[in-house]
Design a protein around this motif. Structure first.
Motif, PDB file in Angstrom:
ATOM      1  N   LEU A  49      51.481  92.550  89.406  1.00 61.48           N
ATOM      2  CA  LEU A  49      51.961  91.221  89.060  1.00 61.48           C
ATOM      3  C   LEU A  49      53.479  91.138  88.970  1.00 61.48           C
ATOM      4  CD1 LEU A  49      49.313  90.316  86.332  1.00 61.48           C
ATOM      5  CD2 LEU A  49      49.199  89.960  88.802  1.00 61.48           C
ATOM      6  N   ALA A  50      54.070  91.948  88.099  1.00 64.13           N
ATOM      7  CA  ALA A  50      55.511  91.840  87.860  1.00 64.13           C
ATOM      8  C   ALA A  50      56.016  93.092  87.162  1.00 64.13           C
ATOM      9  CB  ALA A  50      55.812  90.609  87.003  1.00 64.13           C
ATOM     10  N   GLY A  51      57.328  93.220  87.106  1.00 66.54           N
ATOM     11  CA  GLY A  51      57.928  94.359  86.416  1.00 66.54           C
ATOM     12  C   GLY A  51      59.184  93.927  85.686  1.00 66.54           C
ATOM     13  N   SER A  52      59.531  94.661  84.632  1.00 65.55           N
ATOM     14  CA  SER A  52      60.789  94.399  83.937  1.00 65.55           C
ATOM     15  C   SER A  52      61.543  95.719  83.812  1.00 65.55           C
ATOM     16  CB  SER A  52      60.542  93.792  82.555  1.00 65.55           C
ATOM     17  OG  SER A  52      59.829  94.681  81.718  1.00 65.55           O
ATOM     18  N   PRO A  53      62.835  95.710  84.084  1.00 65.90           N
ATOM     19  CA  PRO A  53      63.607  96.950  84.105  1.00 65.90           C
ATOM     20  C   PRO A  53      63.873  97.512  82.723  1.00 65.90           C
ATOM     21  CG  PRO A  53      65.057  95.090  84.387  1.00 65.90           C
ATOM     22  CD  PRO A  53      63.665  94.535  84.396  1.00 65.90           C
ATOM     23  N   VAL A  54      64.096  98.798  82.683  1.00 66.16           N
ATOM     24  CA  VAL A  54      64.529  99.442  81.451  1.00 66.16           C
ATOM     25  C   VAL A  54      66.012  99.154  81.261  1.00 66.16           C
ATOM     26  CG1 VAL A  54      65.091 101.719  80.468  1.00 66.16           C
ATOM     27  CG2 VAL A  54      62.776 101.236  81.303  1.00 66.16           C
ATOM     28  N   LEU A  55      66.371  98.785  80.042  1.00 61.84           N
ATOM     29  CA  LEU A  55      67.753  98.487  79.693  1.00 61.84           C
ATOM     30  C   LEU A  55      68.233  99.566  78.721  1.00 61.84           C
ATOM     31  CD1 LEU A  55      69.794  96.176  80.295  1.00 61.84           C
ATOM     32  CD2 LEU A  55      69.066  95.120  78.152  1.00 61.84           C
ATOM     33  N   VAL A  56      69.310 100.238  79.068  1.00 66.73           N
ATOM     34  CA  VAL A  56      69.847 101.303  78.224  1.00 66.73           C
ATOM     35  C   VAL A  56      70.783 100.656  77.208  1.00 66.73           C
ATOM     36  CG1 VAL A  56      70.987 103.539  78.154  1.00 66.73           C
ATOM     37  CG2 VAL A  56      69.740 102.837  80.219  1.00 66.73           C
ATOM     38  N   VAL A  57      70.404 100.737  75.919  1.00 63.35           N
ATOM     39  CA  VAL A  57      71.161 100.038  74.876  1.00 63.35           C
ATOM     40  C   VAL A  57      71.619 100.996  73.779  1.00 63.35           C
ATOM     41  CG1 VAL A  57      70.122  97.775  75.256  1.00 63.35           C
ATOM     42  CG2 VAL A  57      68.978  99.395  73.761  1.00 63.35           C
ATOM     43  N   ARG A 217      60.532  90.619  86.804  1.00 67.75           N
ATOM     44  CA  ARG A 217      60.736  90.437  88.240  1.00 67.75           C
ATOM     45  C   ARG A 217      59.359  90.219  88.859  1.00 67.75           C
ATOM     46  NH1 ARG A 217      59.998  93.666  92.493  1.00 67.75           N
ATOM     47  NH2 ARG A 217      59.443  95.383  91.106  1.00 67.75           N
ATOM     48  N   VAL A 218      59.088  88.998  89.253  1.00 73.28           N
ATOM     49  CA  VAL A 218      57.773  88.664  89.799  1.00 73.28           C
ATOM     50  C   VAL A 218      57.673  89.171  91.229  1.00 73.28           C
ATOM     51  CG1 VAL A 218      56.192  86.794  90.381  1.00 73.28           C
ATOM     52  CG2 VAL A 218      57.584  86.644  88.311  1.00 73.28           C
ATOM     53  N   ASP A 219      56.647  89.981  91.486  1.00 70.81           N
ATOM     54  CA  ASP A 219      56.485  90.582  92.812  1.00 70.81           C
ATOM     55  C   ASP A 219      55.010  90.895  93.049  1.00 70.81           C
ATOM     56  OD1 ASP A 219      57.054  91.756  95.262  1.00 70.81           O
ATOM     57  OD2 ASP A 219      57.499  93.710  94.378  1.00 70.81           O
ATOM     58  N   PRO A 220      54.163  89.862  93.157  1.00 73.75           N
ATOM     59  CA  PRO A 220      52.723  90.106  93.282  1.00 73.75           C
ATOM     60  C   PRO A 220      52.355  90.856  94.555  1.00 73.75           C
ATOM     61  CG  PRO A 220      53.237  87.809  93.730  1.00 73.75           C
ATOM     62  CD  PRO A 220      54.497  88.432  93.210  1.00 73.75           C
ATOM     63  N   LYS A 221      51.459  91.824  94.400  1.00 75.00           N
ATOM     64  CA  LYS A 221      50.983  92.634  95.527  1.00 75.00           C
ATOM     65  C   LYS A 221      49.466  92.735  95.462  1.00 75.00           C
ATOM     66  CE  LYS A 221      54.994  95.802  95.822  1.00 75.00           C
ATOM     67  NZ  LYS A 221      55.802  95.376  94.689  1.00 75.00           N
ATOM     68  N   GLY A 222      48.835  92.813  96.623  1.00 75.93           N
ATOM     69  CA  GLY A 222      47.395  92.948  96.704  1.00 75.93           C
ATOM     70  C   GLY A 222      46.930  94.382  96.521  1.00 75.93           C
ATOM     71  N   PRO A 223      45.619  94.634  96.671  1.00 77.02           N
ATOM     72  CA  PRO A 223      45.029  95.953  96.410  1.00 77.02           C
ATOM     73  C   PRO A 223      45.657  97.100  97.196  1.00 77.02           C
ATOM     74  CG  PRO A 223      43.311  94.301  96.667  1.00 77.02           C
ATOM     75  CD  PRO A 223      44.601  93.637  97.054  1.00 77.02           C
ATOM     76  N   ALA A 224      45.902  96.912  98.480  1.00 79.29           N
ATOM     77  CA  ALA A 224      46.416  98.006  99.315  1.00 79.29           C
ATOM     78  C   ALA A 224      47.808  98.444  98.859  1.00 79.29           C
ATOM     79  CB  ALA A 224      46.439  97.592 100.776  1.00 79.29           C
ATOM     80  N   GLU A 225      48.720  97.473  98.695  1.00 79.18           N
ATOM     81  CA  GLU A 225      50.082  97.803  98.273  1.00 79.18           C
ATOM     82  C   GLU A 225      50.109  98.348  96.852  1.00 79.18           C
ATOM     83  OE1 GLU A 225      53.531  95.251  99.974  1.00 79.18           O
ATOM     84  OE2 GLU A 225      51.874  93.870  99.555  1.00 79.18           O
ATOM     85  N   PHE A 226      49.289  97.752  95.987  1.00 71.70           N
ATOM     86  CA  PHE A 226      49.261  98.225  94.606  1.00 71.70           C
ATOM     87  C   PHE A 226      48.711  99.645  94.533  1.00 71.70           C
ATOM     88  CE2 PHE A 226      47.015  97.824  90.246  1.00 71.70           C
ATOM     89  CZ  PHE A 226      48.021  98.557  89.640  1.00 71.70           C
TER      90      PHE A 226
END
Length: 249
Positions: A49-57, A217-226
């Motif tokens: 579905l989506a990902g969010s980056p790690v932020l170094v704080v 970061r919205v980046d939907p992928k189907g079964p094969a790519e996932f």
């Protein structure tokens, strides 16, 4: 892992689905042989579905202003890093950072991201490799300082924060992603229907806008790519876990 086991044992009828994230790809190695199911074999990928980056704080008043400062500081004196728990993205990001830079920043696990961030703001921790949605409000409020974002592209919410790639650490590219799986026996036709619907939902403008606002970061992928992505993540974190000697104990 309790939720994963419940999903594995449930009816493979398309009505029982499991929300998964990066931690599940870590647990495929971390809990291997410790549970009575196999995340790689007993679940079937449906959609990314989506990902969010790690932020170094770091604390707002920290003398550390960059990843270079963090490396130098860690080699000069003991530093510690909080995380939201064993095997979480914040923990594995720290382990990867240590491996890439020959540092030994001490891992301090917490029961969740909020208490670790509270201690960071109080100056009891030196750094956290944090989930973006958890720490970004404190960065914007000036209570924490972001020194890097673990991607190869800058983020529009913090355009002044350099990427780990820009800092010379392209391998320190980590996202806390979210996706969907189902019991392995679920018919492919059902999986494909679920996947198509989920991908379409994630492309609705309002969903994209709200997700982006929350730091995803919205980046939907189907079964094969996932499936390809899942296998790569499992392999990647297996190598980090083994090199760092991380166990589930």
């Amino acid at each position: 892992m309790l939720g994963a086991e419940a999903a594995v044992r449930s009816a493979a009828d398309g009505y029982n689905i499991l929300a998964v994230n990066m931690t599940h790809s870590v647990n495929a190695t971390l809990f291997q042989g410790r549970v009575k199911f196999d995340l790689n074999k007993d679940l079937k990928p449906v959609a990314f579905l989506a990902g969010s980056p790690v932020l170094v704080v770091v604390p707002a008043n920290s003398p550390i202003h960059s990843l270079e400062d963090l490396v130098k500081g860690a080699k000069q004196k003991p530093l510690n890093a909080g995380s939201s728990g064993l095997g979480t993205p914040s923990h594995l990001s720290l382990a990867l950072f240590n491996q890439l830079n020959g540092t030994s920043i001490q891992h301090i696990p917490y029961k969740g991201g909020s208490p670790s961030l509270s201690d960071l703001m109080a100056g009891q921790l030196d750094v956290i490799f944090s989930n973006f949605p958890e720490s970004i409000p404190f960065v914007k409020a000036g209570k924490l300082r972001a020194i890097a974002i673990a991607t190869d592209q800058r983020n529009a919410q913090v355009p002044e924060v350099p990427t780990t790639a820009e800092a010379g650490m392209p391998k320190l590219n980590v996202e806390q992603w979210t996706a969907v799986m189902v019991p392995a026996a679920t018919p492919d036709a059902v999986v494909n229907t679920l996947s198509q619907e989920l991908v379409q939902i994630m492309q609705i403008p309002e969903v994209v806008a709200r997700s982006t606002e929350l730091g995803f970061r919205v980046d939907p992928k189907g079964p094969a790519e996932f499936t390809q992505f899942w296998n790569a993540e499992v392999q990647r974190w297996s190598e980090v876990i083994q090199a760092a000697g991380i166990t589930a104990d």
